[in-house]
Design a protein around this motif. Sequence first.
Motif, PDB file in Angstrom:
ATOM      1  N   ALA A  81      29.113   2.163  26.452  1.00  0.00           N
ATOM      2  CA  ALA A  81      30.199   1.173  26.481  1.00  0.00           C
ATOM      3  C   ALA A  81      29.701  -0.246  26.230  1.00  0.00           C
ATOM      4  O   ALA A  81      30.497  -1.154  25.979  1.00  0.00           O
ATOM      5  CB  ALA A  81      30.919   1.239  27.834  1.00  0.00           C
ATOM      6  N   CYS A  82      28.374  -0.446  26.280  1.00  0.00           N
ATOM      7  CA  CYS A  82      27.807  -1.787  26.038  1.00  0.00           C
ATOM      8  C   CYS A  82      28.242  -2.297  24.666  1.00  0.00           C
ATOM      9  O   CYS A  82      28.097  -1.599  23.668  1.00  0.00           O
ATOM     10  CB  CYS A  82      26.285  -1.723  26.115  1.00  0.00           C
ATOM     11  SG  CYS A  82      25.466  -3.211  25.502  1.00  0.00           S
ATOM     12  N   ILE A  83      28.769  -3.510  24.637  1.00  0.00           N
ATOM     13  CA  ILE A  83      29.271  -4.074  23.386  1.00  0.00           C
ATOM     14  C   ILE A  83      28.304  -5.095  22.778  1.00  0.00           C
ATOM     15  O   ILE A  83      28.625  -5.745  21.783  1.00  0.00           O
ATOM     16  CB  ILE A  83      30.659  -4.736  23.590  1.00  0.00           C
ATOM     17  CG1 ILE A  83      30.614  -5.751  24.746  1.00  0.00           C
ATOM     18  CG2 ILE A  83      31.723  -3.682  23.813  1.00  0.00           C
ATOM     19  CD1 ILE A  83      31.887  -6.564  24.922  1.00  0.00           C
ATOM     20  N   GLY A  84      27.133  -5.260  23.414  1.00  0.00           N
ATOM     21  CA  GLY A  84      26.144  -6.181  22.847  1.00  0.00           C
ATOM     22  C   GLY A  84      26.581  -7.632  22.864  1.00  0.00           C
ATOM     23  O   GLY A  84      26.220  -8.404  21.975  1.00  0.00           O
ATOM     24  N   CYS A  85      27.334  -8.008  23.887  1.00  0.00           N
ATOM     25  CA  CYS A  85      27.880  -9.375  23.915  1.00  0.00           C
ATOM     26  C   CYS A  85      26.830 -10.430  24.276  1.00  0.00           C
ATOM     27  O   CYS A  85      26.935 -11.576  23.871  1.00  0.00           O
ATOM     28  CB  CYS A  85      29.042  -9.449  24.902  1.00  0.00           C
ATOM     29  SG  CYS A  85      28.574  -9.117  26.613  1.00  0.00           S
ATOM     30  N   GLY A  86      25.836 -10.047  25.083  1.00  0.00           N
ATOM     31  CA  GLY A  86      24.797 -10.994  25.474  1.00  0.00           C
ATOM     32  C   GLY A  86      25.054 -11.706  26.785  1.00  0.00           C
ATOM     33  O   GLY A  86      24.243 -12.541  27.206  1.00  0.00           O
ATOM     34  N   ALA A  87      26.136 -11.380  27.476  1.00  0.00           N
ATOM     35  CA  ALA A  87      26.430 -12.053  28.751  1.00  0.00           C
ATOM     36  C   ALA A  87      25.346 -11.782  29.782  1.00  0.00           C
ATOM     37  O   ALA A  87      25.044 -12.638  30.613  1.00  0.00           O
ATOM     38  CB  ALA A  87      27.793 -11.590  29.285  1.00  0.00           C
ATOM     39  N   CYS A  88      24.744 -10.592  29.718  1.00  0.00           N
ATOM     40  CA  CYS A  88      23.681 -10.251  30.674  1.00  0.00           C
ATOM     41  C   CYS A  88      22.481 -11.174  30.484  1.00  0.00           C
ATOM     42  O   CYS A  88      21.852 -11.601  31.465  1.00  0.00           O
ATOM     43  CB  CYS A  88      23.271  -8.793  30.496  1.00  0.00           C
ATOM     44  SG  CYS A  88      22.949  -8.297  28.796  1.00  0.00           S
ATOM     45  N   VAL A  89      22.157 -11.500  29.258  1.00  0.00           N
ATOM     46  CA  VAL A  89      21.028 -12.392  28.974  1.00  0.00           C
ATOM     47  C   VAL A  89      21.338 -13.798  29.491  1.00  0.00           C
ATOM     48  O   VAL A  89      20.508 -14.446  30.149  1.00  0.00           O
ATOM     49  CB  VAL A  89      20.746 -12.448  27.456  1.00  0.00           C
ATOM     50  CG1 VAL A  89      19.633 -13.434  27.147  1.00  0.00           C
ATOM     51  CG2 VAL A  89      20.403 -11.066  26.929  1.00  0.00           C
ATOM     52  N   MET A  98      17.167  -6.836  29.473  1.00  0.00           N
ATOM     53  CA  MET A  98      16.888  -5.475  29.946  1.00  0.00           C
ATOM     54  C   MET A  98      18.153  -4.653  30.182  1.00  0.00           C
ATOM     55  O   MET A  98      18.123  -3.431  30.024  1.00  0.00           O
ATOM     56  CB  MET A  98      16.056  -5.523  31.234  1.00  0.00           C
ATOM     57  CG  MET A  98      14.597  -5.768  30.984  1.00  0.00           C
ATOM     58  SD  MET A  98      13.840  -4.388  30.119  1.00  0.00           S
ATOM     59  CE  MET A  98      12.190  -4.997  29.883  1.00  0.00           C
ATOM     60  N   LEU A  99      19.253  -5.277  30.573  1.00  0.00           N
ATOM     61  CA  LEU A  99      20.465  -4.481  30.800  1.00  0.00           C
ATOM     62  C   LEU A  99      20.976  -3.931  29.467  1.00  0.00           C
ATOM     63  O   LEU A  99      21.295  -2.750  29.347  1.00  0.00           O
ATOM     64  CB  LEU A  99      21.556  -5.300  31.501  1.00  0.00           C
ATOM     65  CG  LEU A  99      22.719  -4.468  32.045  1.00  0.00           C
ATOM     66  CD1 LEU A  99      22.272  -3.503  33.134  1.00  0.00           C
ATOM     67  CD2 LEU A  99      23.841  -5.359  32.574  1.00  0.00           C
ATOM     68  N   PHE A 100      21.035  -4.798  28.470  1.00  0.00           N
ATOM     69  CA  PHE A 100      21.420  -4.366  27.114  1.00  0.00           C
ATOM     70  C   PHE A 100      20.472  -3.267  26.625  1.00  0.00           C
ATOM     71  O   PHE A 100      20.905  -2.191  26.204  1.00  0.00           O
ATOM     72  CB  PHE A 100      21.374  -5.579  26.172  1.00  0.00           C
ATOM     73  CG  PHE A 100      21.372  -5.227  24.713  1.00  0.00           C
ATOM     74  CD1 PHE A 100      22.551  -4.897  24.060  1.00  0.00           C
ATOM     75  CD2 PHE A 100      20.188  -5.225  23.989  1.00  0.00           C
ATOM     76  CE1 PHE A 100      22.548  -4.569  22.703  1.00  0.00           C
ATOM     77  CE2 PHE A 100      20.170  -4.897  22.646  1.00  0.00           C
ATOM     78  CZ  PHE A 100      21.362  -4.565  22.004  1.00  0.00           C
ATOM     79  N   GLU A 146      27.699  -9.891  35.804  1.00  0.00           N
ATOM     80  CA  GLU A 146      28.424 -10.575  34.730  1.00  0.00           C
ATOM     81  C   GLU A 146      28.873  -9.656  33.606  1.00  0.00           C
ATOM     82  O   GLU A 146      29.688 -10.051  32.768  1.00  0.00           O
ATOM     83  CB  GLU A 146      27.544 -11.681  34.127  1.00  0.00           C
ATOM     84  CG  GLU A 146      27.298 -12.859  35.047  1.00  0.00           C
ATOM     85  CD  GLU A 146      28.582 -13.595  35.406  1.00  0.00           C
ATOM     86  OE1 GLU A 146      29.525 -13.600  34.591  1.00  0.00           O
ATOM     87  OE2 GLU A 146      28.646 -14.162  36.508  1.00  0.00           O
ATOM     88  N   CYS A 147      28.340  -8.441  33.557  1.00  0.00           N
ATOM     89  CA  CYS A 147      28.623  -7.552  32.420  1.00  0.00           C
ATOM     90  C   CYS A 147      30.104  -7.183  32.364  1.00  0.00           C
ATOM     91  O   CYS A 147      30.640  -6.601  33.302  1.00  0.00           O
ATOM     92  CB  CYS A 147      27.775  -6.288  32.529  1.00  0.00           C
ATOM     93  SG  CYS A 147      28.178  -5.078  31.244  1.00  0.00           S
ATOM     94  N   PRO A 148      30.773  -7.470  31.259  1.00  0.00           N
ATOM     95  CA  PRO A 148      32.201  -7.148  31.156  1.00  0.00           C
ATOM     96  C   PRO A 148      32.466  -5.647  31.061  1.00  0.00           C
ATOM     97  O   PRO A 148      33.584  -5.207  31.278  1.00  0.00           O
ATOM     98  CB  PRO A 148      32.624  -7.860  29.857  1.00  0.00           C
ATOM     99  CG  PRO A 148      31.383  -7.956  29.044  1.00  0.00           C
ATOM    100  CD  PRO A 148      30.264  -8.130  30.042  1.00  0.00           C
ATOM    101  N   LYS A 149      31.449  -4.861  30.748  1.00  0.00           N
ATOM    102  CA  LYS A 149      31.613  -3.404  30.638  1.00  0.00           C
ATOM    103  C   LYS A 149      31.052  -2.676  31.852  1.00  0.00           C
ATOM    104  O   LYS A 149      30.946  -1.443  31.852  1.00  0.00           O
ATOM    105  CB  LYS A 149      30.944  -2.880  29.354  1.00  0.00           C
ATOM    106  CG  LYS A 149      31.424  -3.549  28.071  1.00  0.00           C
ATOM    107  CD  LYS A 149      32.934  -3.520  27.897  1.00  0.00           C
ATOM    108  CE  LYS A 149      33.433  -2.179  27.507  1.00  0.00           C
ATOM    109  NZ  LYS A 149      34.902  -2.189  27.222  1.00  0.00           N
TER     110      LYS A 149
HETATM  111  S1  SF4 Z   1      26.641  -7.965  29.317  1.00  0.00           S
HETATM  112 FE1  SF4 Z   1      26.954  -5.723  29.385  1.00  0.00          FE
HETATM  113  S2  SF4 Z   1      28.125  -5.269  27.517  1.00  0.00           S
HETATM  114 FE2  SF4 Z   1      27.258  -7.328  27.232  1.00  0.00          FE
HETATM  115  S3  SF4 Z   1      25.261  -6.922  26.178  1.00  0.00           S
HETATM  116 FE3  SF4 Z   1      24.846  -6.998  28.367  1.00  0.00          FE
HETATM  117  S4  SF4 Z   1      24.898  -4.815  29.024  1.00  0.00           S
HETATM  118 FE4  SF4 Z   1      25.958  -4.945  27.028  1.00  0.00          FE
END
Ligand code: SF4
Length: 171
Positions: A81-89, A98-100, A146-149
């Motif tokens: 479900a990760c959308i690669g948004c970058g909010a985790c970074v 690392m979460l991505f 913070e991850c939206p997913k």
């Molecule tokens: S915040 Fe969540 S959905 Fe967005 S890139 Fe990181 S792991 Fe993926």
Amino acid sequence: MRATTTCQLHMRHFSEGETITIEPWRANAFPVIKDLAVDRSAFENIMQAGGYISVNTGNAPDANSIPIEKSKSDEAFDAAACIGCGACVAACKNASAMLFLSAKVSQFALLPQGDPERRDRVINMVKTHDEAGFGNCTNTGACEAECPKEISISHIARLNREYLRAAVTKE
Ligand code: SF4
């Protein structure tokens, strides 16, 4: 094409009249292009380093020919479900991705289709993550919050296990 994220909005909790700060993602690996836009190509590079499976051409296999435990398919689905948004970074004080990365490794590590390239995948994706300038994970949990997913940091634990296993067994 460059992958971009335009801004970071922490607007889940705020009071009437409160000052809201809008800023671009803050991470060396996400250079600011202009104003609120950042370049997220580093995520694309991580994916190209191993975020795929190789499939031979030919007839598609029967859907029932590869049995997968329900719990594993559910977890793989959650990771995917990760959308690669970058909010985790942006949320991480170390600017770690690392979460991505763990979501992308987990979605294949949990399934038999990901097995043939399992070792090279995790080694190459971690290497690309580090070379891009993302920081180390120190388990603060800010990414998950913070991850939206709602990607779980349990995937980071799996990533670490996958990496150790690959490092020990790699020829
Ligand atoms: S915040 Fe969540 S959905 Fe967005 S890139 Fe990181 S792991 Fe993926």
